[in-house]
Design an enzyme around this catalytic site. Structure first.
Site, PDB file in Angstrom:
ATOM      1  N   ALA A  63       2.587  -3.215   4.654  1.00  6.95           N
ATOM      2  CA  ALA A  63       3.513  -2.336   5.360  1.00  6.95           C
ATOM      3  C   ALA A  63       2.972  -0.921   5.215  1.00  6.95           C
ATOM      4  O   ALA A  63       2.165  -0.652   4.328  1.00  6.95           O
ATOM      5  CB  ALA A  63       4.898  -2.456   4.736  1.00  6.95           C
ATOM      6  N   GLY A 102       2.711  -6.901   3.381  1.00  8.31           N
ATOM      7  CA  GLY A 102       3.215  -7.272   4.705  1.00  8.31           C
ATOM      8  C   GLY A 102       2.134  -7.948   5.543  1.00  8.31           C
ATOM      9  O   GLY A 102       2.431  -8.803   6.378  1.00  8.31           O
TER      10      GLY A 102
HETATM   11  C1  TC6 Z   1       4.346  -3.972   1.596  1.00  6.90           C
HETATM   12  O1  TC6 Z   1       3.532  -4.454   2.338  1.00  6.90           O
HETATM   13  C2  TC6 Z   1       5.762  -4.293   1.594  1.00  6.90           C
HETATM   14  C3  TC6 Z   1       6.255  -5.207   2.438  1.00  6.90           C
HETATM   15  C4  TC6 Z   1       7.663  -5.464   2.487  1.00  6.90           C
HETATM   16  C5  TC6 Z   1       8.115  -5.454   3.910  1.00  6.90           C
HETATM   17  C6  TC6 Z   1       9.610  -5.503   4.110  1.00  6.90           C
HETATM   18  N1  TC6 Z   1       0.293   2.215   3.782  1.00  6.90           N
HETATM   19  O2  TC6 Z   1      -7.107   2.824  -1.152  1.00  6.90           O
HETATM   20  P1  TC6 Z   1      -7.958   3.542  -0.181  1.00  6.90           P
HETATM   21  C7  TC6 Z   1      -4.147   4.644   2.842  1.00  6.90           C
HETATM   22  S1  TC6 Z   1       3.903  -2.825   0.486  1.00  6.90           S
HETATM   23  C8  TC6 Z   1      -0.077   3.459   4.086  1.00  6.90           C
HETATM   24  O3  TC6 Z   1      -8.547   4.838  -0.583  1.00  6.90           O
HETATM   25  P2  TC6 Z   1      -9.923   1.430  -0.285  1.00  6.90           P
HETATM   26  C9  TC6 Z   1      -4.468   5.340   1.533  1.00  6.90           C
HETATM   27  O4  TC6 Z   1      -3.406   6.153   1.113  1.00  6.90           O
HETATM   28  C10 TC6 Z   1       2.175  -2.580   0.723  1.00  6.90           C
HETATM   29  N2  TC6 Z   1      -1.285   3.986   3.760  1.00  6.90           N
HETATM   30  O5  TC6 Z   1      -9.119   2.610   0.418  1.00  6.90           O
HETATM   31  C11 TC6 Z   1      -5.707   6.124   1.898  1.00  6.90           C
HETATM   32  O6  TC6 Z   1      -5.299   7.280   2.581  1.00  6.90           O
HETATM   33  P3  TC6 Z   1      -6.082   8.677   2.416  1.00  6.90           P
HETATM   34  C12 TC6 Z   1       1.391  -3.670   0.152  1.00  6.90           C
HETATM   35  C13 TC6 Z   1      -2.128   3.197   3.101  1.00  6.90           C
HETATM   36  O7  TC6 Z   1     -10.882   0.943   0.702  1.00  6.90           O
HETATM   37  C14 TC6 Z   1      -6.416   5.213   2.889  1.00  6.90           C
HETATM   38  O8  TC6 Z   1      -5.407   4.314   3.370  1.00  6.90           O
HETATM   39  N3  TC6 Z   1       0.007  -3.330   0.261  1.00  6.90           N
HETATM   40  C15 TC6 Z   1      -1.795   1.885   2.736  1.00  6.90           C
HETATM   41  O9  TC6 Z   1     -10.365   1.854  -1.635  1.00  6.90           O
HETATM   42  C16 TC6 Z   1      -7.537   4.408   2.281  1.00  6.90           C
HETATM   43  O10 TC6 Z   1      -7.056   3.743   1.128  1.00  6.90           O
HETATM   44  C17 TC6 Z   1      -0.610  -2.708  -0.738  1.00  6.90           C
HETATM   45  O11 TC6 Z   1      -0.056  -2.409  -1.754  1.00  6.90           O
HETATM   46  C18 TC6 Z   1      -0.531   1.387   3.106  1.00  6.90           C
HETATM   47  N4  TC6 Z   1      -0.143   0.139   2.827  1.00  6.90           N
HETATM   48  O12 TC6 Z   1      -8.819   0.275  -0.532  1.00  6.90           O
HETATM   49  C19 TC6 Z   1      -2.054  -2.424  -0.490  1.00  6.90           C
HETATM   50  N5  TC6 Z   1      -2.843   1.343   2.057  1.00  6.90           N
HETATM   51  O13 TC6 Z   1      -7.473   8.391   2.900  1.00  6.90           O
HETATM   52  C20 TC6 Z   1      -2.320  -0.964  -0.739  1.00  6.90           C
HETATM   53  C21 TC6 Z   1      -3.808   2.288   2.027  1.00  6.90           C
HETATM   54  O14 TC6 Z   1      -5.299   9.591   3.273  1.00  6.90           O
HETATM   55  N6  TC6 Z   1      -3.664  -0.584  -0.402  1.00  6.90           N
HETATM   56  N7  TC6 Z   1      -3.379   3.409   2.630  1.00  6.90           N
HETATM   57  O15 TC6 Z   1      -6.018   8.997   0.949  1.00  6.90           O
HETATM   58  C22 TC6 Z   1      -4.739  -0.894  -1.154  1.00  6.90           C
HETATM   59  O16 TC6 Z   1      -4.664  -1.597  -2.134  1.00  6.90           O
HETATM   60  C23 TC6 Z   1      -6.050  -0.281  -0.753  1.00  6.90           C
HETATM   61  O17 TC6 Z   1      -5.769   0.831   0.041  1.00  6.90           O
HETATM   62  C24 TC6 Z   1      -7.010  -1.218   0.015  1.00  6.90           C
HETATM   63  C25 TC6 Z   1      -8.230  -0.393   0.536  1.00  6.90           C
HETATM   64  C26 TC6 Z   1      -7.476  -2.327  -0.913  1.00  6.90           C
HETATM   65  C27 TC6 Z   1      -6.313  -1.826   1.226  1.00  6.90           C
END
Ligand code: TC6
Length: 676
Positions: A63, A102
């Site tokens: 999400a 999500g």
């Molecule tokens: C969910 O899904 C809940 C669901 C319930 C539904 C009802 N949203 O980490 P990086 C941005 S909860 C918005 O440096 P990587 C991040 O801030 C979510 N932004 O890259 C950064 O921005 P900046 C569950 C996001 O290659 C840029 O993207 N998902 C999100 O080292 C790059 O990120 C997670 O918890 C997001 N969801 O790693 C996964 N994700 O450049 C969270 C990233 O402006 N994400 N950004 O600083 C990760 O674990 C990692 O970002 C990655 C990529 C493994 C996807």
């Protein structure tokens, strides 16, 4: 605005493609696009099956976290997922990169999943203080069973495609470079298969034993957090309730977490960690200096740990010691650490040999001449460091970065002995340096911007979270530790016991309190070693050989397994010392301990920000969470002060005890503005 989702017809298969950099988060526009695509597929008689995939580096990574807490916009994820799930035409998720949160739930609502070998899938919401609230807790156990589902939702670590295929989460692992074509071919294979497999139609047997075992195994790690218990309860519900009732239960649990302070704190940390990597006045495109070889001076615990970070990342290290024996001992410890990790399965069996093969131990400082980065981890003494930096200035090649691992000393003063202060920087690692994720990067007055940019990029490469600090005594972390320590000692003198003070800290969520920490680090650290000179409780303990855990006695007594019990002798020593001071003994409340040891840290944090020694309040939070075990669910000291306690209360508490309150803290408390 054009939609980030486009649709491409391949004869009877409709491919729905999201292109929303950087990570295809499921924001409103993506959800609307998905809904539109699926509805086209359903309504177009020429379409027999659908494929959902993403452009860019990853399948939906979750999400859109930036939307959380804001008024809902566009189609909800539930709406989109329900539509997919009930489609009478099969939908195939084609996964690459990281299908997380999500994103994984979208895949779970598809009727089939194919993935490339390098893909990973997971439900990491628990790490954000949440649960997979779009049916993830109800669908996942129905595929992988209770036991595997618990690991995935209540711990939140993703699994690779191969494992996902083994547990039935992925139907086919396809070619790394032919995802779309393979997914379309797969869609054609299954297009006419009836009935369409829907996860919601499956059931999963309850497994109370697995639940108990899981709680026992991970109890310590989950201590204090709300989200793991909610995730566990949802998995149990999946095994006991019909799908729709389970979904209702999941929704209730999700809303509780979403509106609580813990998730807000954990989401704050997510962005704070990423924000910390940015340096306000340094262009992110600054050309970096190449770092192909690192030199480390000192093969003690710190030097060894620091070296391991680079070796593990495949970067050769030359390590220097003064005596052969110390060098052998140091490299021996590194090897043992690697072997222990391999034995526990944390690294590949051949990783220790690979890493140690990149290490060159030497007794000659001159051998550092070809290093691109040299980090010293020698004795913490200004004269020693100055002498060393003078020598390094003569040895290091032009353009090499010279770093000090000092935890308190003035980096500018150290840099000033060289002819190249612009190449000097602080790299303050935390012990054990191969484990702790924090790196304080200390920016000297003259440190060049490309040196900073290079060190920040290198930190990411060795999997550290780097925070930039300015030159001041103790930088961000240790400087804030100081008022806590001073007040904890004063509280002892006024009548509190080490147990009471430590208990308050542990109940707050810290891994240990100030006196447990002193016993672990060594009560003798910084001691003047003169047993006749007793100027503090610490001196009195040290003089009696109570040097902490390593001696089996400190503020506490320890058994051979290092289990602590309150020490009658330590209490006597404290009492004797207190008696001499003529300070009246009084009852100290737990609240007073919080105000004097934790509010003072917030005050110091505010001073650090006022002086520009940290770039932003969230950096202070990252330091204390990553380096000192501040509980993640309280978001760091500055977040806690502003969002859990309230700055007004912090200021009142500080004033009540006669502390001088930072001006910025007072102003923020009065105006309600955020600390910057
Ligand atoms: C969910 O899904 C809940 C669901 C319930 C539904 C009802 N949203 O980490 P990086 C941005 S909860 C918005 O440096 P990587 C991040 O801030 C979510 N932004 O890259 C950064 O921005 P900046 C569950 C996001 O290659 C840029 O993207 N998902 C999100 O080292 C790059 O990120 C997670 O918890 C997001 N969801 O790693 C996964 N994700 O450049 C969270 C990233 O402006 N994400 N950004 O600083 C990760 O674990 C990692 O970002 C990655 C990529 C493994 C996807």
């Amino acid at each position: 605005m054009t939609s980030p989702v486009r649709f491409e017809r391949h004869d009877d298969v409709l491919v729905i493609i999201s292109d929303s950099p950087p990570v295809n988060a499921l924001g409103a526009a993506v959800r609307d696009g998905l809904k539109e695509g699926v509805s086209q597929g359903i309504n177009d008689p020429a379409v027999k099956a659908m494929v959902i995939r993403c452009d860019g580096k990853t399948f939906f990574a979750g999400a859109d976290i930036t939307e959380f807490g804001k008024p809902p916009k566009g189609a909800s994820l539930h709406e989109v997922i329900d539509m997919m799930d009930s489609s009478e035409k099969p939908i195939v998720a084609a996964i690459h990169g990281t299908a997380l949160g999500g994103g994984c739930e979208v895949a779970l609502a598809c009727h089939y999943r194919v993935a490339v070998p390098s893909a990973v899938m997971g439900l990491p919401e628990v790490k954000l203080g949440l649960l997979p609230g779009a049916g993830g807790t109800q669908r996942l156990p129905r595929i992988v069973g209770v036991k595997a589902a618990l690991e995935m939702v209540a711990i939140g670590d993703p699994i690779p495609a191969k494992k996902a295929a083994e547990v039935g989460l992925v139907d086919r692992v396809v070619g790394e470079d032919s995802l779309e074509a393979d997914a379309i071919a797969f869609a054609r294979e299954i297009a006419d298969k009836k009935p369409i497999p829907r996860v919601r139609d499956k059931t999963v047997a309850p497994d109370p034993e697995a639940v108990e075992e899981f709680k026992k195994k991970h109890g310590r790690r989950m201590r204090g957090f709300d989200a793991p218990a909610a995730n566990i309860a949802c998995v149990v519900a999946a095994s006991e309730l019909p799908f729709d009732e389970g979904m209702k239960f999941e929704r209730e649990q999700f809303m509780k977490l979403m509106t609580g302070t813990q998730s807000a704190a954990q989401r704050h940390l997510f962005f704070a960690e990423r924000q910390a990597a940015k340096i306000d006045d340094v262009d992110p495109k600054t050309p970096l200096r190449p770092i192909n070889k690192v030199g480390v001076i000192g093969a003690g615990t710190m030097g060894g740990g620091i070296s391991m970070n680079f070796l593990s990342a495949g970067i050769p290290v030359t390590i220097v010691e003064m005596q052969q024996e110390a060098l052998d001992r140091g490299t021996g410890v590194m090897r043992k650490n690697y072997e222990a990790s391999a034995a526990k399965g944390r690294i590949k069996p051949d990783a220790p040999e690979k890493a140690m093969g990149l290490l060159t131990p030497t007794l000659k400082l001159e051998d550092l001449a070809d290093c691109d980065l040299i980090i010293e981890a020698v004795y913490e003494n200004m004269d020693v460091k100055k002498e060393l930096f003078t020598k390094l200035d003569a040895i290091a090649k032009p353009g090499a970065i010279i770093a000090t691992n000092t935890s308190y000393l003035n980096v500018d003063e150290i840099a000033a002995v060289t002819k190249r202060p612009e190449d000097v920087v602080g790299m303050h690692f935390f012990s054990p340096a191969n484990v702790m994720r924090l790196l304080e990067v200390v920016r000297g007055e003259k440190t060049a911007k490309d040196v900073l940019a290079t060190v920040m990029a290198l930190a990411k490469k060795i999997k550290k979270v780097a925070v930039v600090a300015g030159v001041c005594h103790g930088f961000i972390g240790n400087r804030m530790l100081s008022p806590r320590q001073i007040e904890a000692n004063k509280l002892l003198m006024e009548g509190a016991t080490p147990q009471q003070i430590d208990k308050v800290h542990v109940e707050f969520g810290m891994p240990m309190g100030p006196f447990q920490m002193a016993d672990l680090a060594g009560v003798d650290i910084g001691w003047h070693r003169d047993p006749s000179r007793i100027e503090s409780i610490r001196d009195a303990l040290a003089a009696e050989g109570r040097w902490g855990q390593k001696k089996g006695a400190g503020y506490y007594d320890y058994d051979e397994k290092r289990n602590a019990t309150p020490s009658p002798r330590a209490l006597e020593i404290i009492e004797e010392f207190r008696a001499k001071s003529n300070l009246p003994k009084r009852e100290i409340t737990d609240q007073e301990i919080v105000e004097r040891t934790l509010y003072t840290m917030v005050n110091e944090g505010a001073l650090i920000l006022e002086e520009g020694k940290a770039q932003r309040a969230s950096d202070v939070d990252v330091v204390w969470i990553m380096g000192y075990g501040w509980p993640v669910y309280r978001g760091g000291p500055m977040f806690w002060a502003q969002n859990e306690v309230g700055l007004k209360k912090i200021v009142e508490g500080l004033e009540k005890h006669g502390f001088k309150v930072a001006e910025s803290l007072k102003t923020a408390a009065e105006t309600g503005a955020a600390l910057k």
